[in-house]
Design an enzyme around this catalytic site. Structure first.
Site, PDB file in Angstrom:
ATOM      1  N   SER A  23       5.319  29.731 -26.601  1.00 34.03           N
ATOM      2  CA  SER A  23       5.756  29.960 -27.969  1.00 34.03           C
ATOM      3  C   SER A  23       4.780  30.887 -28.695  1.00 34.03           C
ATOM      4  O   SER A  23       4.553  32.013 -28.259  1.00 34.03           O
ATOM      5  CB  SER A  23       5.934  28.617 -28.686  1.00 34.03           C
ATOM      6  OG  SER A  23       6.692  28.761 -29.864  1.00 34.03           O
ATOM      7  N   HIS A  66      13.771  24.851 -26.548  1.00 36.96           N
ATOM      8  CA  HIS A  66      12.388  25.251 -26.797  1.00 36.96           C
ATOM      9  C   HIS A  66      11.472  24.050 -26.553  1.00 36.96           C
ATOM     10  O   HIS A  66      11.728  22.946 -27.026  1.00 36.96           O
ATOM     11  CB  HIS A  66      12.242  25.734 -28.242  1.00 36.96           C
ATOM     12  CG  HIS A  66      10.989  26.490 -28.503  1.00 36.96           C
ATOM     13  ND1 HIS A  66      10.779  27.769 -28.040  1.00 36.96           N
ATOM     14  CD2 HIS A  66       9.859  26.149 -29.185  1.00 36.96           C
ATOM     15  CE1 HIS A  66       9.587  28.187 -28.430  1.00 36.96           C
ATOM     16  NE2 HIS A  66       9.008  27.225 -29.123  1.00 36.96           N
ATOM     17  N   ASP A  90      17.523  28.032 -26.436  1.00 39.15           N
ATOM     18  CA  ASP A  90      16.308  28.264 -27.218  1.00 39.15           C
ATOM     19  C   ASP A  90      16.613  29.377 -28.208  1.00 39.15           C
ATOM     20  O   ASP A  90      17.086  30.448 -27.806  1.00 39.15           O
ATOM     21  CB  ASP A  90      15.170  28.683 -26.273  1.00 39.15           C
ATOM     22  CG  ASP A  90      13.813  28.736 -26.954  1.00 39.15           C
ATOM     23  OD1 ASP A  90      13.759  29.028 -28.162  1.00 39.15           O
ATOM     24  OD2 ASP A  90      12.808  28.509 -26.258  1.00 39.15           O
TER      25      ASP A  90
END
Length: 315
Positions: A165, A289, A259
């Site tokens: 991320s 995610h 995601d």
């Protein structure tokens, strides 16, 4: 680069991943909305073990140390196995606003043992208290220190860097700065797991909407703006999607099809390949995610893939 459209077929989704997504949606609905409350409440929930992935468990094998950076010391969290074939420089996720170097000790220790690398996790400064360029400056400082000291500290010159991320974003930013500011292009590889690479929002992030599956469009935009602190979201130093990608190392890109940041990975991996670089792409049907941290078959396969890639790059 070929992307199999069958990966987006709902019939391909592992039932464990379906169950995980249902759980994540329930948990997300019960967490504070930081857009309304500010980031402090979400940080507190994480510290108290009410976050999406449970309590923080620290390992007695982790070693805290500091290195110098402009304006003060930078804290690192280090795991060193008995035999060190290389170093993995890791940047944690959390939207540039949450998390710490010691919030995922179990996983860092697992990487160290499985891949035979010293794992160095970076406690970079967090937004909104420290917006851009502070986290990027810290990522650069950590990468520069590792490059300068890796042989003396760990007896190897093989360095892989990465994160998930926001951490994947900082890893790419560090590589670009090391290339452009320090003339260094010797990294052995990069682990880029569901990274946030376009802070102006890629198509999947813009079009996701308000389904709160870990993140939604509004939260993506909020985190991006908090990190950028008013900087141009299309500046390559802010959004590596817009950068020149030449002379970067082989990379493993991992993302799930559910995601909001899906296109960040698909587009950057394609640009990576178009720049003549090695880009390995793992797309997981129906995964959300953060899935690579979950105790599911898909999560474990992603972790094993990551560890194998690191081990290969330092061998």
């Amino acid at each position: 680069m070929h992307i199999d459209p069958d990966l987006f077929d709902p019939a391909r989704v592992d039932p464990e991943t379906v169950a995980l997504n249902e759980q994540l949606e329930r948990l997300s609905a019960n967490l504070p909305n930081p857009i309304e409350t500010g980031i402090a409440a979400l940080r507190e929930a994480r510290v108290k073990g009410r976050g999406l992935f449970g309590p923080i468990v620290r390992s007695a094998n982790g070693v805290n140390r500091t290195i110098p950076r402009p304006g003060g010391d930078l804290r690192l969290r280090v795991f060193t196995p008995e035999t060190v074939d290389g170093v993995y420089l890791q940047f944690h996720g959390g939207g540039w606003a949450m998390g710490a170097a010691d919030y995922q000790d179990g996983r860092l220790e697992e990487i160290a043992q499985r891949a035979g690398v010293a794992v160095v996790s970076v406690d970079y400064r967090l937004a909104p208290e420290h917006p851009y360029p502070a986290p990027a400056d810290d990522a650069e400082a950590a990468a520069h220190w590792i490059v300068e000291n890796v042989v003396a500290e760990f007896g190897t010159d093989r360095i892989v860097l990465g994160g998930s991320s926001a951490g994947a974003h900082l890893a790419v930013t560090a590589m670009l700065r090391m290339r452009d500011r320090h003339d260094y292009t010797g990294f052995a590889g990069a682990i880029l797991t569901y990274g946030f690479f376009d802070l102006s929002l890629s198509p999947s992030a813009r079009n996701w909407g308000d389904r709160m599956l870990v993140m939604d469009t509004a939260l993506c935009r909020w985190f991006a703006n908090m990190y950028a602190g008013g900087a141009d979201l299309t500046d390559p130093d802010v959004s590596p999607m817009y950068a020149d990608l030449t002379n970067l190392p082989p990379a493993l890109f991992t993302v799930g099809t559910l995601d909001p940041l899906l296109d960040d990975t698909l587009l950057l991996a394609t640009r990576w390949s178009a720049a003549g670089l090695s880009a390995e792409l793992a797309v997981v049907p129906g995964a959300a995610h953060g899935f690579a941290s979950a105790p599911t078959r898909d999560g474990e396969m992603a972790r094993e893939h990551t560890d194998h890639f690191i081990a290969e790059r330092v061998s």
